[in-house]
Scaffold this motif. Structure first.
Motif, PDB file in Angstrom:
ATOM      1  N   LEU A 155       0.814  -1.217   0.000  1.00  0.00           N
ATOM      2  CA  LEU A 155       0.000   0.000   0.000  1.00  0.00           C
ATOM      3  C   LEU A 155       0.848   1.268   0.000  1.00  0.00           C
ATOM      4  O   LEU A 155       0.540   2.228  -0.707  1.00  0.00           O
ATOM      5  CB  LEU A 155      -0.944  -0.006   1.201  1.00  0.00           C
ATOM      6  N   ILE A 156       1.921   1.299   0.794  1.00  0.00           N
ATOM      7  CA  ILE A 156       2.732   2.519   0.805  1.00  0.00           C
ATOM      8  C   ILE A 156       3.423   2.712  -0.545  1.00  0.00           C
ATOM      9  O   ILE A 156       3.558   3.841  -1.035  1.00  0.00           O
ATOM     10  CB  ILE A 156       3.758   2.522   1.958  1.00  0.00           C
ATOM     11  N   ASP A 157       3.838   1.614  -1.179  1.00  0.00           N
ATOM     12  CA  ASP A 157       4.465   1.724  -2.491  1.00  0.00           C
ATOM     13  C   ASP A 157       3.480   2.288  -3.507  1.00  0.00           C
ATOM     14  O   ASP A 157       3.811   3.201  -4.281  1.00  0.00           O
ATOM     15  CB  ASP A 157       4.961   0.339  -2.925  1.00  0.00           C
ATOM     16  N   HIS A 158       2.251   1.805  -3.489  1.00  0.00           N
ATOM     17  CA  HIS A 158       1.253   2.291  -4.439  1.00  0.00           C
ATOM     18  C   HIS A 158       0.793   3.707  -4.099  1.00  0.00           C
ATOM     19  O   HIS A 158       0.449   4.483  -4.998  1.00  0.00           O
ATOM     20  CB  HIS A 158       0.068   1.338  -4.483  1.00  0.00           C
ATOM     21  N   SER A 159       0.790   4.039  -2.821  1.00  0.00           N
ATOM     22  CA  SER A 159       0.410   5.413  -2.467  1.00  0.00           C
ATOM     23  C   SER A 159       1.424   6.408  -3.005  1.00  0.00           C
ATOM     24  O   SER A 159       1.064   7.484  -3.494  1.00  0.00           O
ATOM     25  CB  SER A 159       0.294   5.549  -0.949  1.00  0.00           C
ATOM     26  N   LEU A 160       2.705   6.055  -2.946  1.00  0.00           N
ATOM     27  CA  LEU A 160       3.751   6.946  -3.452  1.00  0.00           C
ATOM     28  C   LEU A 160       3.751   6.988  -4.981  1.00  0.00           C
ATOM     29  O   LEU A 160       4.002   8.040  -5.585  1.00  0.00           O
ATOM     30  CB  LEU A 160       5.112   6.509  -2.916  1.00  0.00           C
ATOM     31  N   LEU A 161       3.471   5.855  -5.622  1.00  0.00           N
ATOM     32  CA  LEU A 161       3.345   5.846  -7.079  1.00  0.00           C
ATOM     33  C   LEU A 161       2.179   6.717  -7.524  1.00  0.00           C
ATOM     34  O   LEU A 161       2.283   7.477  -8.498  1.00  0.00           O
ATOM     35  CB  LEU A 161       3.141   4.404  -7.566  1.00  0.00           C
ATOM     36  N   HIS A 162       1.061   6.627  -6.809  1.00  0.00           N
ATOM     37  CA  HIS A 162      -0.106   7.434  -7.134  1.00  0.00           C
ATOM     38  C   HIS A 162       0.180   8.919  -6.931  1.00  0.00           C
ATOM     39  O   HIS A 162      -0.183   9.756  -7.767  1.00  0.00           O
ATOM     40  CB  HIS A 162      -1.285   7.005  -6.251  1.00  0.00           C
ATOM     41  N   ARG A 163       0.864   9.224  -5.844  1.00  0.00           N
ATOM     42  CA  ARG A 163       1.185  10.624  -5.551  1.00  0.00           C
ATOM     43  C   ARG A 163       2.084  11.218  -6.624  1.00  0.00           C
ATOM     44  O   ARG A 163       1.952  12.393  -6.983  1.00  0.00           O
ATOM     45  CB  ARG A 163       1.848  10.729  -4.177  1.00  0.00           C
ATOM     46  N   ALA A 164       2.979  10.400  -7.171  1.00  0.00           N
ATOM     47  CA  ALA A 164       3.925  10.897  -8.165  1.00  0.00           C
ATOM     48  C   ALA A 164       3.241  11.301  -9.465  1.00  0.00           C
ATOM     49  O   ALA A 164       3.602  12.306 -10.090  1.00  0.00           O
ATOM     50  CB  ALA A 164       4.980   9.828  -8.450  1.00  0.00           C
ATOM     51  N   GLN A 165       2.233  10.552  -9.902  1.00  0.00           N
ATOM     52  CA  GLN A 165       1.611  10.829 -11.198  1.00  0.00           C
ATOM     53  C   GLN A 165       0.235  11.466 -11.094  1.00  0.00           C
ATOM     54  O   GLN A 165      -0.116  12.319 -11.916  1.00  0.00           O
ATOM     55  CB  GLN A 165       1.475   9.531 -12.014  1.00  0.00           C
ATOM     56  N   ASN A 166      -0.552  11.080 -10.088  1.00  0.00           N
ATOM     57  CA  ASN A 166      -1.971  11.415 -10.101  1.00  0.00           C
ATOM     58  C   ASN A 166      -2.435  12.266  -8.928  1.00  0.00           C
ATOM     59  O   ASN A 166      -3.647  12.398  -8.701  1.00  0.00           O
ATOM     60  CB  ASN A 166      -2.808  10.125 -10.121  1.00  0.00           C
ATOM     61  N   ALA A 167      -1.521  12.854  -8.219  1.00  0.00           N
ATOM     62  CA  ALA A 167      -1.905  13.617  -7.027  1.00  0.00           C
ATOM     63  C   ALA A 167      -2.826  14.791  -7.348  1.00  0.00           C
ATOM     64  O   ALA A 167      -3.638  15.198  -6.506  1.00  0.00           O
ATOM     65  CB  ALA A 167      -0.655  14.121  -6.306  1.00  0.00           C
ATOM     66  N   ASP A 168      -2.715  15.326  -8.555  1.00  0.00           N
ATOM     67  CA  ASP A 168      -3.508  16.506  -8.911  1.00  0.00           C
ATOM     68  C   ASP A 168      -4.811  16.167  -9.633  1.00  0.00           C
ATOM     69  O   ASP A 168      -5.562  17.071 -10.020  1.00  0.00           O
ATOM     70  CB  ASP A 168      -2.684  17.453  -9.801  1.00  0.00           C
ATOM     71  N   VAL A 169      -5.101  14.871  -9.823  1.00  0.00           N
ATOM     72  CA  VAL A 169      -6.304  14.474 -10.550  1.00  0.00           C
ATOM     73  C   VAL A 169      -7.540  14.688  -9.682  1.00  0.00           C
ATOM     74  O   VAL A 169      -7.578  14.286  -8.517  1.00  0.00           O
ATOM     75  CB  VAL A 169      -6.229  12.999 -10.988  1.00  0.00           C
TER      76      VAL A 169
END
Length: 387
Positions: free
Chosen positions: A340-354
């Protein structure tokens, strides 16, 4: 040896053997500014360590964790965090008869054929002893997930051998050595394990882990599916032979009209998908169940071969868990948190502003019960406290 690093952004590289000087790991990619202490990590390690009851191995390890780097004045710096756990109670003499033979059900034979050399003491690198450092690394991940998103990860024993252990309350899980969520079944589980230990045999178990408060949107639809990574992570745990997400194999006999979780303005009506659709989190509870095989180290004589290929008989002495699943709950929780932490950071890197105009309805989500009668949306407890 390759294959000792887990994760893409939040990575854990482990090292060490069961009877070596120490085991440890290097955690890289942890965001800076997270308050963390050895005492906080120790709480999770104490839940996994051996010798905690008569039903598990009596190897006496304090599993005392040392933070060697990456934390300054109690705060993560963003640099690699090195964690070390020294081995204190290895009895290598118990494994002397295994140097020339292979235990059925163990990695002895495959390890030898692959590398041509192996540390036979306690399974060496293939030992479940290595999972202690996963729990230590995940303590960091769990705290970050809780403080950043209110995510809570916890698990319980759902089956021990032939005995089903129904879920009653999270409050019961930490009051017994089995991580049973039904306190009324503990005496039955103890009697079963006492007889099993006397027989010299072993048994498997089923563990269910749940992550509450996971936001909608983590994961990706093709090669980085959240459920695919969860399955791989759970299968990386020693002795795990099966993984279910949500309804799992129950989905085989369900109709589409039952299995598909309907959406209403108040939330999903069910959670047969286990909180993941198309490889992406729905915002509901993520529910993963794992099946753990019987311990391969047993006192009952078994047929095998020696290094020369000659037939032999072997029985394993020493200190072993009659059911490795009893101590597996903190390990399964750890792997869920690390994914979960790995995917949360991946999501934050690309999609945080969506952003979208559609309400995030999963704030009201139905629990995964497997019941065909459960149709009413139920509110998820989202308090940012973990068990």
């Amino acid at each position: 040896m390759a294959g000792n690093t887990f994760g893409r952004v939040f990575t854990v590289t482990s090292f060490g053997e069961s009877h070596g000087v120490a085991i440890g790991c290097v955690v890289d990619g942890c965001p800076p500014g997270l308050p963390i202490s050895p005492e906080e990590i120790q709480q999770d390690l104490d839940r996994r360590k051996p010798g905690t009851s008569r039903h598990v191995t009596q190897r006496q390890e304090t599993d005392r964790v040392e933070i060697l780097s990456g934390v300054f004045e109690g705060i993560t710096t963003g640099t690699p965090i090195a964690l070390l756990i020294r081995n204190e109670d290895a009895r290598s003499r118990d494994y002397g008869n295994l140097a020339e033979t292979f235990r059925p059900g163990h990695a002895d034979y495959t390890y030898w054929q692959k590398y041509g050399i192996r540390d036979h003491r306690g399974g060496g690198r293939a030992s479940a002893r290595e999972t202690a450092v996963r729990v230590a690394a995940a303590a960091i991940a769990r705290k970050w997930l809780r403080e950043k998103y209110g995510v809570r990860v916890r698990g319980h024993l759902s089956q021990l051998g032939p005995l089903d252990v129904p879920f009653k309350s999270w409050d019961a899980v930490h009051g017994n050595p089995f991580f049973s969520a039904d306190p009324d079944r503990v005496s039955e589980l103890e009697a079963f394990m006492d007889e099993l230990r006397k027989s010299g045999d072993s048994v498997g178990a089923k563990i269910t882990v749940v992550a509450e408060g996971v936001p909608v949107g983590w994961g990706a639809p093709v090669y980085a599916k959240l459920d695919a990574d969860l399955a791989a992570a759970m299968m990386s745990i020693n002795a795990v032979k099966a993984v279910e997400i949500g309804a799992g194999f129950r989905a085989v006999e369900q109709r589409g009209s039952e299995h598909g979780d309907e959406l209403t303005p108040d939330g999903f009506t069910t959670n047969h998908a286990g909180g993941i659709l198309g490889g992406i989190s729905t915002g509901q509870d993520i529910v993963v169940t794992i099946g753990i095989k019987p311990t391969s180290s047993i006192r009952i004589p078994r047929r095998s071969i020696d290094k020369a290929g000659r037939a032999t008989t072997i029985e394993t002495n020493g200190r072993h868990d009659p059911c490795v699943g009893i101590r597996a709950t903190p390990i399964a929780e750890a792997m869920l948190a690390l994914v979960l932490i790995d995917h949360s950071l991946l999501h934050r890197a690309q999609n945080a502003d969506v952003t979208t105009s559609t309400p995030k309805i999963a704030a009201r989500a139905a629990e995964t019960t497997g019941s065909k009668k459960s149709r009413k949306p139920a509110r998820v407890n989202s308090e940012p406290n973990e068990a």
